[in-house]
Every structure is written in C-alpha cells, then in structure tokens.
Design a protein around this motif. Structure first.
Motif, short mmCIF file in Angstrom:
data_model
loop_
_atom_site.label_atom_id
_atom_site.label_comp_id
_atom_site.label_asym_id
_atom_site.label_seq_id
_atom_site.Cartn_x
_atom_site.Cartn_y
_atom_site.Cartn_z
N ASP A 1 0.92 -1.03 0.38
CA ASP A 1 0.18 -0.40 0.25
C ASP A 1 0.69 1.23 -0.27
OD1 ASP A 1 -2.27 1.70 0.59
OD2 ASP A 1 -1.15 2.51 2.98
N LEU A 2 0.55 2.43 -1.03
CA LEU A 2 1.10 3.48 -0.91
C LEU A 2 0.14 4.57 -0.55
CD1 LEU A 2 3.31 2.13 -4.10
CD2 LEU A 2 4.14 2.30 -2.37
N VAL A 3 -1.26 4.25 0.19
CA VAL A 3 -1.75 5.36 0.47
C VAL A 3 -2.19 5.25 1.33
CG1 VAL A 3 -4.02 6.34 -0.46
CG2 VAL A 3 -3.09 4.76 -2.14
N GLY A 4 -2.69 4.63 1.62
CA GLY A 4 -3.21 4.37 3.57
C GLY A 4 -5.21 5.12 3.32
N GLY A 5 -4.53 5.24 5.01
CA GLY A 5 -6.11 5.56 5.41
C GLY A 5 -7.36 4.29 4.86
N GLU A 6 -8.29 4.83 4.49
CA GLU A 6 -9.31 4.19 4.19
C GLU A 6 -8.71 2.75 2.73
OE1 GLU A 6 -12.28 3.40 5.33
OE2 GLU A 6 -11.39 4.86 6.74
N VAL A 7 -8.06 3.49 1.87
CA VAL A 7 -7.76 2.81 1.38
C VAL A 7 -7.20 1.38 1.26
CG1 VAL A 7 -6.33 2.17 -0.41
CG2 VAL A 7 -7.71 4.31 -1.14
N LEU A 8 -6.02 2.15 3.07
CA LEU A 8 -4.64 0.38 3.49
C LEU A 8 -5.98 -0.32 3.54
CD1 LEU A 8 -2.55 -1.12 3.84
CD2 LEU A 8 -2.47 0.98 5.99
N ARG A 9 -6.84 0.27 4.38
CA ARG A 9 -8.47 -0.71 5.17
C ARG A 9 -8.81 -1.22 4.56
NH1 ARG A 9 -8.97 1.29 10.43
NH2 ARG A 9 -8.39 3.54 11.20
N ALA A 10 -9.57 -1.30 3.17
CA ALA A 10 -10.05 -1.83 2.38
C ALA A 10 -9.20 -2.77 1.75
CB ALA A 10 -10.65 -1.10 0.98
N ALA A 11 -7.63 -2.69 1.90
CA ALA A 11 -7.39 -3.81 1.32
C ALA A 11 -6.72 -5.22 1.64
CB ALA A 11 -5.86 -2.42 0.32
N LYS B 1 1.72 3.97 7.63
CA LYS B 1 2.13 3.62 8.95
C LYS B 1 1.10 3.95 9.94
CE LYS B 1 6.57 4.41 6.60
NZ LYS B 1 7.65 5.21 6.65
N ASP B 2 0.66 4.71 10.55
CA ASP B 2 -0.27 5.39 11.98
C ASP B 2 -1.32 4.06 12.53
OD1 ASP B 2 -1.44 5.67 9.48
OD2 ASP B 2 -2.91 7.47 11.03
N ILE B 3 -1.85 3.14 10.83
CA ILE B 3 -3.19 2.37 11.54
C ILE B 3 -2.44 0.45 10.84
CG2 ILE B 3 -4.29 3.98 10.97
CD1 ILE B 3 -5.61 3.28 8.21
N VAL B 4 -1.73 1.03 10.80
CA VAL B 4 -1.04 -0.82 9.25
C VAL B 4 -1.06 -1.56 10.86
CG1 VAL B 4 1.38 -0.43 8.80
CG2 VAL B 4 -0.09 -2.01 8.12
N ALA B 5 -0.59 -1.36 11.94
CA ALA B 5 -0.19 -2.22 13.04
C ALA B 5 -1.96 -2.71 13.24
CB ALA B 5 0.32 -1.91 14.32
N ASP B 6 -2.65 -1.81 13.48
CA ASP B 6 -4.35 -2.48 14.10
C ASP B 6 -4.62 -3.12 13.57
OD1 ASP B 6 -3.79 -0.72 16.44
OD2 ASP B 6 -4.73 1.12 15.06
N LEU B 7 -4.15 -3.19 12.18
CA LEU B 7 -4.69 -4.75 10.40
C LEU B 7 -4.07 -5.34 10.17
CD1 LEU B 7 -5.63 -1.35 7.58
CD2 LEU B 7 -7.24 -2.11 9.44
N GLY B 8 -3.12 -5.80 11.60
CA GLY B 8 -2.28 -6.77 11.64
C GLY B 8 -1.12 -6.82 10.63
N GLY B 9 -0.95 -5.59 9.90
CA GLY B 9 0.25 -5.40 9.11
C GLY B 9 1.25 -4.52 9.46
N SER B 10 2.38 -4.19 8.76
CA SER B 10 3.48 -3.45 9.01
C SER B 10 3.80 -2.49 8.00
CB SER B 10 4.74 -3.97 9.60
OG SER B 10 5.38 -5.21 8.27
N PRO B 11 4.85 -1.33 8.33
CA PRO B 11 5.31 -0.44 7.76
C PRO B 11 6.42 -0.82 6.91
CG PRO B 11 5.53 0.09 10.12
CD PRO B 11 5.19 -1.59 9.93
N VAL B 12 6.35 -0.03 5.27
CA VAL B 12 8.14 -1.09 4.60
C VAL B 12 9.03 -0.48 5.81
CG1 VAL B 12 9.61 -0.66 2.97
CG2 VAL B 12 6.79 -0.45 2.69
#
Length: 306
Positions: free
Chosen positions: A213-223, A239-250
């Motif tokens: 993901d290179l967008v973040g926000g709702e796009v990241l949540r949907a992806a 990067k602010d929300i990815v941990a809550d989604l189970g993912g990680s930053p690059v």
C-alpha cells in the motif's frame, strides 16, 4: 552564491523560497556534490508541514527541500574512501537536495552507472529504493499475486516493475487516467475509488497473496480485507494504522548496496524510473505543487544546470 529552494518555517507553500546560500563544506564521511538532478517526493512537502520519521530529529530551519539527488563529487570529507572528485554519484542528501550543491553521507551514496542519466538516477534513492525494500520484505514466490495501491506514483511504478521482474503477477490500483501507464508496466489495472476492492476481487476472487500500500487511510483498510495473511500487508502510506490491521510498515534498508541494486535494474532494463516531467531549479515550486496536488504521473525531477 549557489541557489537552494527552502522552507523557512513549518507550514504551507507560503513558507517556501528560492534563496542564495553559502556552498556547504563536507565534514568527515561526507561528500560535497554539485547537483545535476533532484527527485521530488511526497515526503518533501510533508517535511515542510513538520512530518518526521520516528526517531528522526526535526530539521533546523530554514531547511532545503529534497531527499534524493544525483550529481558530481566536488569535494570529499575526512576519512572518505571509495569516492574521488569528479565521480558521478547518486544518493540521499544530509539536509536537502533542491540546490546547486548538497552534502551526501557515503553510507547512502552510490556510483552512478555510465548508462544511467543524472535525471533517472535522481529518481532512485527514495522512490525506487522504497519500492525495492518493500518487494524484498514481502519475499513472495514467483507466480504470487501482489496488489499495489497508488500504482501510478513514483514508488508505485517502481514497485510494479520490480515485482514483475521477480516473476509476480501484479494488480495496480490507480486513477482511471493512469490505466495505460499501469498496464504498460505489465500490471492489471483497477480504477481507484471507493469500490476498488470489488474491482480487485473481480480479478482475484480468492483475494491476493500480498498488498503493498502506498496510499493509507481507507484505501489501506479496504486493501487489508483482500489478503488473508496480514503479515503480507505492508504500507509506505498508512504507518499510523497498519499495525491495527495486522500488517507492518515498509522497512527501509537505506544503504548504498540497495542503491547499487536498483541502478543495476535500470541498466538491465528491468526498471524504468519513468520520469515524466522535469523542471529547472527556479521552477521548484511548480514541481513540488505537481506532486503535492496529486497530479504527477510517474516521477517528477528538478534538473540543475551544470
């Protein structure tokens, strides 16, 4: 005196100015480079607003814009080995690169191959290197399907190409106007918008093997809902929300070795930095607005006269 494009305080475009500054002096482990080209990235205007990576100190003001350059070594600092005056190099400047001169640390500076232009080389240290780090972080086997959101931007076009060179199938999410661009890179295009996930599922009914993901926000949540293994969900945009989604930053390597690798991909024809527009230094404001307002296709570069 040499010129540089700076921001005088944290805020909006009103803080920007083209000024004359003293020529920098390289300290230990530094190179003074006469800049021939400087890449323009979203992080540039974000830093003007006060953004900083975790653990990174705020830059002293006024600060020069820019995080990637290519040019010619003018001076070498104490203890520098492997570089000499006249070498053509590219890398990440210490404190800005929209300038006639910049200081580069040797640990994130590489020799520019003769077959790569200064303009293309200046597009590699941030965008292409970020793409490279992310694709390698995912570690997908050939034949796996990777979803790239924001596939029409500087990092996105590099990520698609690097993934294709690794033998991956790629689905790229980008605006409808970037369809031809995304498809020319060998990816299947899905138009961006609130229903993009449905478009992805029409191509991959069982979901995808990974998301870059290179967008973040709702796009990241949907992806995130499109990949079963959330360890294969990475982002450079949320990067602010990815941990809550189970993912990680690059995870960025930030090494000269990575710069050598992306340059090799360019030489081999596997990676085109896709510089779609260039601006002279005295039009740096327009270059930055093109990226900040989301109108860039591929990569924008500022060219500095020799």
């Amino acid at each position: 005196m040499p010129q540089a494009y700076i921001f005088t305080q944290y805020g909006g475009p009103e803080t920007e100015a083209l000024v004359e500054q003293d020529r920098p002096v390289p300290g230990p482990g530094r190179l003074l480079v006469a800049v021939r080209a400087a890449g323009v990235n979203p992080v540039d205007f974000k830093q003007r607003t006060g953004y900083q990576r975790p653990g990174q100190q705020r830059r002293a003001l006024p600060a020069v814009f820019g995080n990637e350059v290519a040019g010619v070594v003018e001076e070498v600092g104490e203890g520098v080995t492997g570089f000499a005056i006249g070498d053509e190099v590219f890398g990440n400047p210490v404190a800005g690169g929209y300038a006639e001169y910049a200081l580069l640390p040797v640990e994130v500076t590489a020799h520019k191959p003769a077959g790569v232009s200064f303009t293309d080389a200046a597009a590699l240290p941030v965008a292409a290197a970020t793409a490279y780090d992310g694709v390698r972080q995912l570690g997908l086997p050939a034949g796996a399907t990777l979803l790239v959101t924001g596939a029409g931007g500087g990092v996105g076009v590099a990520a698609v190409q690097i993934a294709r060179a690794e033998g991956l199938d790629v689905i790229g999410v980008a605006s409808a106007g970037k369809k031809d661009l995304v498809e020319s890179l060998g990816a299947a295009h899905v138009p961006s918008g609130p229903d993009f996930a449905e478009g992805v599922r029409s191509l991959a009914p069982d979901g995808v093997d990974a998301v870059y993901d290179l967008v973040g926000g709702e796009v990241l949540r949907a992806a995130a809902g499109l990949v079963a293994d959330r360890t294969k969900l990475i982002t450079a945009g949320g990067k602010d929300i990815v941990a809550d989604l189970g993912g990680s930053p690059v995870v960025r390597a930030r090494t000269a070795a990575v710069l050598d690798e992306v340059a090799r991909l360019v030489v081999d024809g596997a990676l085109d930095p896709l510089v779609t527009r260039t601006f002279p230094l005295d039009e740096a404001a327009e270059a930055l607005r093109t990226v900040e307002e989301g109108h860039a296709r591929g990569k924008i570069v500022i060219e500095v006269a020799a």
